[in-house]
Design a protein around this motif. Structure first.
Motif, short mmCIF file in Angstrom:
data_model
loop_
_atom_site.label_atom_id
_atom_site.label_comp_id
_atom_site.label_asym_id
_atom_site.label_seq_id
_atom_site.Cartn_x
_atom_site.Cartn_y
_atom_site.Cartn_z
N VAL A 126 44.67 -43.72 7.10
CA VAL A 126 43.61 -42.72 6.56
C VAL A 126 43.54 -40.87 6.29
O VAL A 126 44.91 -40.88 6.78
CB VAL A 126 42.54 -42.07 7.88
CG1 VAL A 126 41.64 -41.14 7.46
CG2 VAL A 126 42.57 -43.18 7.75
N LEU A 127 43.44 -40.77 4.59
CA LEU A 127 43.83 -39.04 4.15
C LEU A 127 42.73 -38.68 4.70
O LEU A 127 41.99 -38.37 4.45
CB LEU A 127 43.92 -39.15 2.45
CG LEU A 127 43.59 -38.49 2.24
CD1 LEU A 127 45.27 -37.26 2.60
CD2 LEU A 127 43.99 -38.26 0.53
N VAL A 128 42.87 -36.77 5.28
CA VAL A 128 41.57 -36.06 5.29
C VAL A 128 42.31 -35.02 4.12
O VAL A 128 43.54 -34.75 4.35
CB VAL A 128 41.27 -35.51 6.91
CG1 VAL A 128 40.78 -34.42 6.10
CG2 VAL A 128 41.41 -37.03 7.41
N ALA A 129 41.38 -34.88 2.98
CA ALA A 129 42.60 -33.32 2.56
C ALA A 129 41.33 -32.23 2.69
O ALA A 129 40.03 -32.53 2.70
CB ALA A 129 42.37 -33.77 0.75
N VAL A 130 41.93 -30.86 2.52
CA VAL A 130 40.97 -29.61 3.07
C VAL A 130 41.34 -29.14 1.76
O VAL A 130 42.23 -29.18 1.76
CB VAL A 130 41.02 -29.10 4.03
CG1 VAL A 130 40.49 -27.66 4.31
CG2 VAL A 130 40.46 -30.36 5.55
N ALA A 131 40.48 -28.06 0.98
CA ALA A 131 41.03 -27.57 -0.38
C ALA A 131 40.07 -26.15 0.39
O ALA A 131 38.77 -26.28 0.17
CB ALA A 131 40.93 -27.49 -1.81
N ALA A 132 41.09 -25.21 -0.47
CA ALA A 132 40.03 -22.97 -0.18
C ALA A 132 40.62 -23.26 -1.52
O ALA A 132 41.23 -22.33 -2.19
CB ALA A 132 40.27 -23.08 0.90
N GLY A 133 39.37 -23.20 -1.92
CA GLY A 133 39.43 -21.98 -3.73
C GLY A 133 39.32 -20.07 -3.60
O GLY A 133 38.75 -19.68 -2.14
N SER A 134 39.73 -19.50 -4.25
CA SER A 134 39.82 -17.92 -3.96
C SER A 134 39.60 -17.28 -4.57
O SER A 134 37.89 -18.14 -5.02
CB SER A 134 41.20 -17.88 -5.29
OG SER A 134 40.69 -16.23 -5.60
N ARG A 135 38.37 -17.19 -2.92
CA ARG A 135 37.25 -15.88 -3.34
C ARG A 135 36.91 -14.95 -4.69
O ARG A 135 35.87 -15.00 -4.85
CB ARG A 135 37.11 -14.58 -2.02
CG ARG A 135 36.88 -15.53 -1.02
CD ARG A 135 37.24 -14.21 0.14
NE ARG A 135 35.90 -13.82 0.22
CZ ARG A 135 35.40 -12.81 1.58
NH1 ARG A 135 35.96 -11.69 2.02
NH2 ARG A 135 34.32 -12.98 0.57
N ALA A 136 38.13 -14.62 -5.56
CA ALA A 136 38.03 -13.85 -6.26
C ALA A 136 37.28 -14.82 -7.80
O ALA A 136 37.17 -13.88 -8.64
CB ALA A 136 39.00 -13.26 -6.67
N ALA A 137 37.47 -15.66 -7.34
CA ALA A 137 37.67 -16.55 -8.53
C ALA A 137 36.33 -17.39 -9.18
O ALA A 137 35.29 -17.65 -7.58
CB ALA A 137 38.43 -17.96 -8.99
N GLU A 138 35.51 -17.44 -9.89
CA GLU A 138 34.35 -17.78 -10.77
C GLU A 138 34.06 -19.80 -9.93
O GLU A 138 33.18 -20.22 -9.75
CB GLU A 138 33.63 -17.97 -11.51
CG GLU A 138 32.03 -17.56 -11.93
CD GLU A 138 31.47 -17.03 -13.32
OE1 GLU A 138 30.80 -18.16 -13.81
OE2 GLU A 138 32.35 -17.01 -14.60
N ASP A 139 34.88 -20.36 -10.01
CA ASP A 139 35.29 -21.80 -10.32
C ASP A 139 35.48 -22.07 -9.33
O ASP A 139 36.56 -22.92 -9.55
CB ASP A 139 35.24 -22.33 -11.69
CG ASP A 139 35.14 -21.74 -12.78
OD1 ASP A 139 33.57 -22.07 -12.89
OD2 ASP A 139 35.16 -21.72 -13.84
N ALA A 140 36.01 -21.48 -7.83
CA ALA A 140 37.30 -21.63 -7.25
C ALA A 140 36.31 -22.55 -6.07
O ALA A 140 36.90 -24.07 -5.85
CB ALA A 140 36.66 -20.68 -5.83
N HIS A 141 35.06 -22.95 -6.20
CA HIS A 141 34.40 -24.21 -5.26
C HIS A 141 34.81 -25.53 -6.43
O HIS A 141 34.95 -26.37 -6.35
CB HIS A 141 32.68 -24.26 -5.35
CG HIS A 141 32.29 -24.71 -7.05
ND1 HIS A 141 32.46 -23.08 -7.87
CD2 HIS A 141 31.50 -25.55 -7.24
CE1 HIS A 141 31.35 -23.61 -8.18
NE2 HIS A 141 31.60 -23.95 -8.46
N LEU A 142 34.72 -25.17 -8.44
CA LEU A 142 35.47 -26.98 -8.63
C LEU A 142 36.81 -26.53 -8.21
O LEU A 142 37.34 -28.64 -8.56
CB LEU A 142 35.10 -26.42 -10.41
CG LEU A 142 33.40 -26.10 -10.48
CD1 LEU A 142 33.68 -25.39 -12.11
CD2 LEU A 142 32.51 -27.01 -10.32
N ALA A 143 37.74 -26.01 -8.50
CA ALA A 143 39.06 -26.39 -8.07
C ALA A 143 39.20 -26.63 -7.09
O ALA A 143 40.37 -27.53 -6.95
CB ALA A 143 39.59 -24.87 -8.36
N ALA A 144 38.65 -26.15 -6.10
CA ALA A 144 38.97 -27.41 -4.39
C ALA A 144 38.76 -28.23 -4.35
O ALA A 144 39.80 -29.48 -4.35
CB ALA A 144 38.10 -26.39 -3.71
#
Length: 376
Positions: A126-144
């Motif tokens: 089982v894998l659980v992955a958590v990513a947090a994009g930078s607040r200053a980046a417009e596409d942070a949610h896509l990178a995460a």
């Protein structure tokens, strides 16, 4: 004869020899009452609470939705993601919630959460992955989201080898392989940034992962990743910050970290801590590529973090994104409240876990993602 007291049956039984007059409407109503189902009183729904002397300024529930554009609807991010599972001796709960600030401003959730199972039966992983994009980046949610998806694809391709390494205690091979998989994920992020004509730091995210074997005979829990956040363990009613220490940039070696499969102990390196965890030295040196990855890739800007430890019955492991790790470290009331709520023998249900992770603290309004593992 005195009058009937209040509440007395207005239709008494007839005297002997008299026949009681029938009332069809009353008989039908009585029949309906006899066969009516029992009405259950609804249980109060979990409410979003807060800790501290006063509630935060923002509204506790979602307000504004992010703007959606034609041709980009596949990139729309839900306000909240909730998941859970039970494998082997552990129960998993995971939640990712848009922060109060993003809810108020109509911005997308920059945290991403992915849970996946690879393989079958006791060999499953089982894998659980958590990513947090930078607040200053417009596409942070896509990178995460890209970071979570790409590390999951890499783990999926190598899950048989990884599962065997975990169950056999091959810590060196495991760390080296996961380091390479993580480097490749960040290499893809850099390539995607170039495709979008962005600087590498404008399309990136912190990435933290847990690997949980489904084998009930294996209690090894593996953490790896890059970037900020937190790794905590609730043991005997108290929280322990077990975030792997990073070596100084100018240092050749780093501080001891918890692991397994370590070499024989020396007088300078005790074999176990007071908690019973094995100690090894994290040299901060990338070993030669194993069979998991063929070609080398440039390393990311931040150091790789790795920790593998054996869980005890009754432990609760918490992997947190920066938005949850910061109040866990900065607001003692939050840590105490979660310790009290999670001290019971049974893990919370999904709805209760979501309410727990949303405990609000004044001054902390970022996205929150928490992954908790209860050990039976």
């Amino acid at each position: 004869m005195p009058p009937d007291p209040p509440g007395q049956d207005p239709d008494p039984e007839p005297e002997p020899g008299e026949e009681k007059e029938r009332d069809p409407e009353k008989e039908q109503a009585s029949a309906r009452t006899d066969h009516a189902p029992t009405v259950q009183v609804p249980v109060p729904r979990p409410r979003t609470g807060f800790v501290g002397s006063r509630p935060p300024t923002y509204d506790p529930e979602p307000t504004a939705l992010p703007v959606a554009r034609p041709g980009e609807l596949a990139d729309v991010v839900a306000d909240t993601v909730l998941d859970g599972a039970r494998y082997g001796t552990c129960t998993l709960r995971a939640a990712s919630v848009r922060g109060d600030s993003a809810r108020f401003r109509g911005e997308p959730r920059r945290d991403a959460l992915l849970t996946a199972r690879f393989g079958h039966d006791e060999a499953a992983l089982v894998l659980v992955a958590v990513a947090a994009g930078s607040r200053a980046a417009e596409d942070a949610h896509l990178a995460a989201a890209d970071a979570c998806r790409w590390i999951a694809e890499a783990v999926c391709r190598s899950h048989n080898r990884l599962s065997e390494d975990i169950r056999s205690g091959r810590r060196g091979d495991l760390k080296s392989g996961l380091h390479r998989l993580t480097d490749r994920t960040y290499g893809k992020l850099r390539a995607r940034a170039a495709e979008r004509d962005l600087a590498p730091d404008e399309y990136t995210a912190s990435l933290r992962c847990l690997l949980l074997p489904a084998d009930p005979g294996c209690r090894t829990r593996v953490f790896f990743g890059i970037g900020g956040g937190g790794l905590f363990r609730l043991r005997d009613g108290a929280w322990q910050d077990i975030e792997p220490l990073l070596p100084e940039r100018a240092a050749v070696t780093g501080a001891p970290v918890v692991g397994f499969g370590s070499p024989p102990a020396t007088p300078a390196t005790p074999e176990a801590t007071e908690e019973g965890d094995r100690l090894t030295m994290d040299l901060g040196i990338t070993t030669a590529p194993g069979p998991l990855v063929e070609e080398p890739v440039p390393p990311p800007a931040e150091p790789f973090r790795f920790r593998a430890s054996v869980a005890r019955p009754g432990d609760t492991l918490l992997l947190a994104s920066p938005g949850l790790a910061e109040p866990m470290r900065g607001e003692p009331d939050l840590a105490r409240e979660l310790a009290d709520r999670w001290a019971g023998a049974e893990p919370p249900g999904l709805a209760a876990f979501l309410a727990d992770t949303q405990l609000r603290v004044t001054g902390y309004a970022d996205d929150r993602t928490g992954v908790a593992v209860w050990e039976a």
